[in-house]
Design an enzyme around this catalytic site. Structure first.
Site, PDB file in Angstrom:
ATOM      1  N   CYS A   2       0.818  -1.222   0.000  1.00 44.10           N
ATOM      2  CA  CYS A   2       0.000   0.000   0.000  1.00 44.10           C
ATOM      3  C   CYS A   2       0.850   1.269   0.000  1.00 44.10           C
ATOM      4  CB  CYS A   2      -0.873   0.035   1.241  1.00 44.10           C
ATOM      5  SG  CYS A   2      -1.776  -1.484   1.528  1.00 44.10           S
ATOM      6  N   ARG A  27       5.246   0.003  -5.865  1.00 45.07           N
ATOM      7  CA  ARG A  27       5.136  -0.826  -4.668  1.00 45.07           C
ATOM      8  C   ARG A  27       4.144  -1.965  -4.837  1.00 45.07           C
ATOM      9  NH1 ARG A  27       6.665   2.335   0.160  1.00 45.07           N
ATOM     10  NH2 ARG A  27       5.187   1.152   1.376  1.00 45.07           N
ATOM     11  N   TRP A  75      -3.098  -2.745  -1.433  1.00 45.21           N
ATOM     12  CA  TRP A  75      -2.723  -4.105  -1.793  1.00 45.21           C
ATOM     13  C   TRP A  75      -3.495  -4.994  -0.828  1.00 45.21           C
ATOM     14  CZ3 TRP A  75       0.423  -8.345  -0.001  1.00 45.21           C
ATOM     15  CH2 TRP A  75       0.852  -9.208  -1.009  1.00 45.21           C
ATOM     16  N   ASN A 100      -1.874   1.959   5.845  1.00 51.21           N
ATOM     17  CA  ASN A 100      -0.991   0.864   5.428  1.00 51.21           C
ATOM     18  C   ASN A 100      -0.733  -0.019   6.632  1.00 51.21           C
ATOM     19  OD1 ASN A 100      -0.758   2.159   3.026  1.00 51.21           O
ATOM     20  ND2 ASN A 100       1.384   2.787   3.302  1.00 51.21           N
ATOM     21  N   GLY A 101      -0.614  -1.325   6.422  1.00 53.78           N
ATOM     22  CA  GLY A 101      -0.296  -2.215   7.540  1.00 53.78           C
ATOM     23  C   GLY A 101      -1.498  -3.073   7.908  1.00 53.78           C
ATOM     24  N   GLU A 484      18.454 -17.335  -8.122  1.00 53.50           N
ATOM     25  CA  GLU A 484      18.015 -15.975  -8.420  1.00 53.50           C
ATOM     26  C   GLU A 484      17.535 -15.877  -9.876  1.00 53.50           C
ATOM     27  OE1 GLU A 484      17.138 -13.517  -6.840  1.00 53.50           O
ATOM     28  OE2 GLU A 484      17.252 -11.861  -8.253  1.00 53.50           O
ATOM     29  N   LYS A 488      13.786 -14.793 -10.973  1.00 51.48           N
ATOM     30  CA  LYS A 488      13.508 -13.695 -11.914  1.00 51.48           C
ATOM     31  C   LYS A 488      12.569 -14.182 -13.004  1.00 51.48           C
ATOM     32  CE  LYS A 488      14.366 -10.979 -10.230  1.00 51.48           C
ATOM     33  NZ  LYS A 488      14.996 -10.768  -8.977  1.00 51.48           N
ATOM     34  N   GLU A 491       9.035 -14.789 -11.654  1.00 49.66           N
ATOM     35  CA  GLU A 491       8.384 -13.540 -11.243  1.00 49.66           C
ATOM     36  C   GLU A 491       7.792 -12.767 -12.425  1.00 49.66           C
ATOM     37  OE1 GLU A 491      10.517 -11.445  -7.421  1.00 49.66           O
ATOM     38  OE2 GLU A 491      11.751 -11.623  -9.201  1.00 49.66           O
ATOM     39  N   HIS A 507      19.284 -36.827  -8.732  1.00 46.47           N
ATOM     40  CA  HIS A 507      18.477 -37.238  -7.581  1.00 46.47           C
ATOM     41  C   HIS A 507      17.028 -36.783  -7.719  1.00 46.47           C
ATOM     42  CE1 HIS A 507      22.025 -38.704  -5.600  1.00 46.47           C
ATOM     43  NE2 HIS A 507      22.625 -37.542  -5.832  1.00 46.47           N
ATOM     44  N   LYS A 606       6.425  -4.828  -4.430  1.00 50.12           N
ATOM     45  CA  LYS A 606       7.827  -4.462  -4.300  1.00 50.12           C
ATOM     46  C   LYS A 606       8.266  -4.507  -2.845  1.00 50.12           C
ATOM     47  CE  LYS A 606      11.769  -2.876  -5.627  1.00 50.12           C
ATOM     48  NZ  LYS A 606      12.611  -3.922  -6.249  1.00 50.12           N
TER      49      LYS A 606
HETATM   50  C1  G6P Z   1       9.507  -8.691  -2.309  1.00 50.92           C
HETATM   51  C2  G6P Z   1      10.107  -8.165  -3.587  1.00 50.92           C
HETATM   52  C3  G6P Z   1      11.433  -8.857  -3.875  1.00 50.92           C
HETATM   53  C4  G6P Z   1      12.368  -8.709  -2.684  1.00 50.92           C
HETATM   54  C5  G6P Z   1      11.713  -9.168  -1.385  1.00 50.92           C
HETATM   55  C6  G6P Z   1      12.537  -8.765  -0.172  1.00 50.92           C
HETATM   56  O1  G6P Z   1       9.142 -10.019  -2.481  1.00 50.92           O
HETATM   57  O2  G6P Z   1       9.211  -8.368  -4.675  1.00 50.92           O
HETATM   58  O3  G6P Z   1      12.028  -8.301  -5.021  1.00 50.92           O
HETATM   59  O4  G6P Z   1      13.528  -9.447  -2.915  1.00 50.92           O
HETATM   60  O5  G6P Z   1      10.434  -8.567  -1.225  1.00 50.92           O
HETATM   61  O6  G6P Z   1      12.533  -7.371  -0.085  1.00 50.92           O
HETATM   62  P1  G6P Z   1      13.669  -6.509   0.604  1.00 50.92           P
HETATM   63  O7  G6P Z   1      13.208  -5.087   0.394  1.00 50.92           O
HETATM   64  O8  G6P Z   1      13.660  -6.907   2.049  1.00 50.92           O
HETATM   65  O9  G6P Z   1      14.947  -6.821  -0.056  1.00 50.92           O
END
Ligand code: G6P
Length: 611
Positions: A2, A27, A75, A100-101, A484, A488, A491, A507, A606
């Protein structure tokens, strides 16, 4: 997650609120709304499910104009994304709140408020705040006093803002567990959950601390701390990153951020390297004395930041011989942890506001760790404020939901940490620190070379457009890089992707390999290369299509079903940073081919400021 924007001025604030919401789009959110006291003296709102653009459309059809307003991108947590659940929430058409929260005691409060005659029109936890505020306002007659009373009854995390038709001279806001910043103007003042939302109107900011309440009027800002005492907080001038909310010539923020990596890595290294050593002082005045005591390292993070931690474990154990554990924050915070003696607690976070990472830090403080260190990209974040030490990554604001430049700068920071501890304890092999300092200096150039492979990688991406599954393989530090890479791809292209340490292939995952499942491998020249080559044979023997990122002299060559992409040569220790780049480019191009929303992938946020 949010976002909040608020403004009190003499001019019409609608365009300021809408622009602020647009700047917070990164965000992640699923509905948007704004409320203001209009020129006719009514409390009015517009809310829409979906993008801020839909809200803008609604405002074009039914314009709103007024000098006091609050706005929000939501959100969904409690209740589906819908217009009724979108913020601002109203009580008796007199009080409006954005939040927010999460309010943890919202069910009890809801029952209590129903008993007081309040009628609920949404499924959100936020609606209890606005009715509670209305109730306390009825009793106390003043919005500021009412908010101070109401927050005493809220359990959970909030950043919230409120306005009231009867007191149109102020915006009230409170912070507990969810960031808020005040933006100072001339004869006008602003509020937001992130200063980025206000960069178009001011460069002077006050960051609220935990428990702060603020009353914004057109020409004054008054604050109270958690104990209710009047307090003055520092005004910070913000220059950096003004241009970051702009894509420039790039089609997507993610592509822009991938291409920024050489410069932000350079920035993250600036002032931190001596001629032949890492400057330990950068970790803080007490760092050297503290690092001397470290016998264990515990790393905690989420998502991409967790993957950075996994790479660091290889570095820390290999270069310093100090044991290192790495865990995702949501697991760490809820289990009984056997804390190792003299352990340094390290959090890694781009935002510094990730709820699980913050909670892990807070519980770690009770567990007897030696000290806490945050590797973080946001200087003003809660994580930084609450940690004993910080090493900032200087990636600048990252807008694309899928993290790219934050990850590579985290890796740089973690290598600096490894070398700093090794140096202080004289645990580094002779000459290695000077060698790595030199390699780090050359890293931006190597990253430029990796970025120059863009067209080749774009061609390779065509292989994936019609595929539903992929496998990523790596060994050693390249295993987290493969993780990673897989993250990506899933995502932003929504293709199922899994990463395996190459030695685990037989395995289990080998059973899945066929012509429909491309296998991506990161294979720098090191002592594991020969072993990796046998793993690749295993894939080829099952008809699997291979894409291998390797140095030209690796001995690996193109052939039927095997595509080798040539990488610049690099010090093995830095290979995980370099090999991340083509994997980022690969997922980007696959996503573009598939036509997905690259910068704001579905269902993802985000900044995950709730559990
Ligand atoms: C969310 C984001 C990711 C990020 C993760 C941790 O899932 O979409 O891209 O890696 O949070 O966020 P931070 O701000 O703690 O690195």
């Amino acid at each position: 997650m949010c976002g909040i924007v608020g403004a009190i001025a003499e001019r019409n604030v609608t365009p300021i609120l809408v622009e602020g919401l647009k700047r917070l789009e990164y965000r992640g959110y699923d509905s948007a709304g704004l409320a203001l006291i209009d020129v006719a003296g009514r409390l009015e709102r517009r809310r829409r499910v979906g993008k801020v653009a839909s809200l803008e459309q609604a405002l074009a059809e039914q314009p709103l104009s007024g000098a006091l307003g609050i706005a929000h991108t939501r959100w969904a947590t409690h209740g589906v994304p819908s217009e009724a659940n979108a913020h601002p929430h109203f009580s008796h058409d007199r009080v409006a709140v954005v939040h927010n929260g999460i309010i943890e005691n919202h069910e009890e409060l809801r029952e209590f408020l129903k008993g007081e005659g309040y009628v609920f029109t949404s499924q959100t936890d936020t609606e209890v705040i606005v009715h509670l505020l209305h109730l306390r306002l009825r009793e106390l007659g003043d919005l500021t006093l009412a908010l101070k009373a109401a927050v005493q009854e809220l359990h959970g995390a909030y950043g919230l803002a409120a306005i009231c038709l009867d007191q149109p001279d102020r915006i009230l806001a409170a912070r507990s567990g969810s960031p808020l910043v005040v933006g100072l103007g001339l004869g006008e003042n602003f509020l937001a959950s992130d200063q980025l939302a206000l960069r178009q109107v001011t460069d002077r900011f006050i960051y609220l601390e935990e428990g702060d309440i603020v009353e914004l009027r057109r020409d004054s800002v008054q604050m109270w701390d958690v104990a209710g005492n009047p307090v003055q907080r520092e005004v910070v001038r913000y220059h950096d990153g003004a241009e970051a909310a702009d894509k420039g010539a790039y089609r997507h923020f993610m592509l822009k951020e991938i291409h920024e990596q050489p410069s932000v890595v350079q920035r993250t290294l600036e002032g931190r390297l001596g001629a032949q050593r890492v400057l330990v002082e950068n970790f803080g005045p007490d760092a050297a004395a503290l690092f001397a005591k470290v016998r264990n390292v515990q790393i905690v993070a989420c998502g991409t930041s967790y993957h950075a931690g996994l790479v660091a474990r290889y570095w820390i154990e290999e270069l310093t011989g100090i044991p290192c554990q790495v865990e995702v924050a949501s697991e760490f915070r809820y289990r009984k942890v056997a804390v190792q003696p003299d352990a340094l607690f390290v959090t890694i976070s781009q935002s510094g506001e990730t709820a699980d990472t913050l909670a892990a830090l807070r519980s770690a403080k009770q567990m007897g760790f030696l000290s806490s260190l945050a590797i973080c990209n946001v200087a003003t974040s809660s994580l930084v404020r609450e940690s004993d030490m910080t090493l900032l990554t200087l990636a600048g604001p990252e807008i694309g939901v899928a993290s790219t430049k934050a990850f590579t700068t985290q890796l740089v920071a973690l290598l600096l940490l490894t070398l700093a501890i090794g140096q202080v304890q004289e645990r580094l092999e002779a000459g290695i620190e000077a060698e790595l300092v030199e390699a780090l200096r050359r890293l931006p150039t190597r990253l430029e070379e990796a970025l120059a492979m863009d067209k080749v990688v774009e061609k390779v991406s065509e292989l994936f457009a019609e595929k539903n599954h992929t496998l990523f393989l790596g060994r050693g530090t390249q295993y987290p890089v493969a993780m990673e890479g897989a993250l990506k791809l899933k995502e932003i292209s929504y293709i199922h992707a899994e990463a395996y340490p190459a030695g685990e292939l037989k395995h289990g995952p080998l059973a899945l390999v066929d012509a429909d499942m491309p296998v991506v491998t990161v294979a720098p020249n090191n002592e594991l290369l020969e072993k990796l080559k046998s793993n690749l044979q295993e894939v080829r023997a099952r008809g699997g299509e291979l894409i291998v990122f390797a140095e030209a002299n690796s001995g690996l060559g193109n052939g039927p079903g095997t595509r080798v992409v040539s990488m610049p040569s690099i010090h093995d220790c830095l290979a995980p940073i370099l090999y991340t780049v083509p994997l980022q480019l690969l997922s980007y191009h696959v996503a573009v081919l598939k036509g997905t929303d690259v910068d704001q992938p579905r269902n993802l946020a985000k900044s995950v400021t709730v559990e």
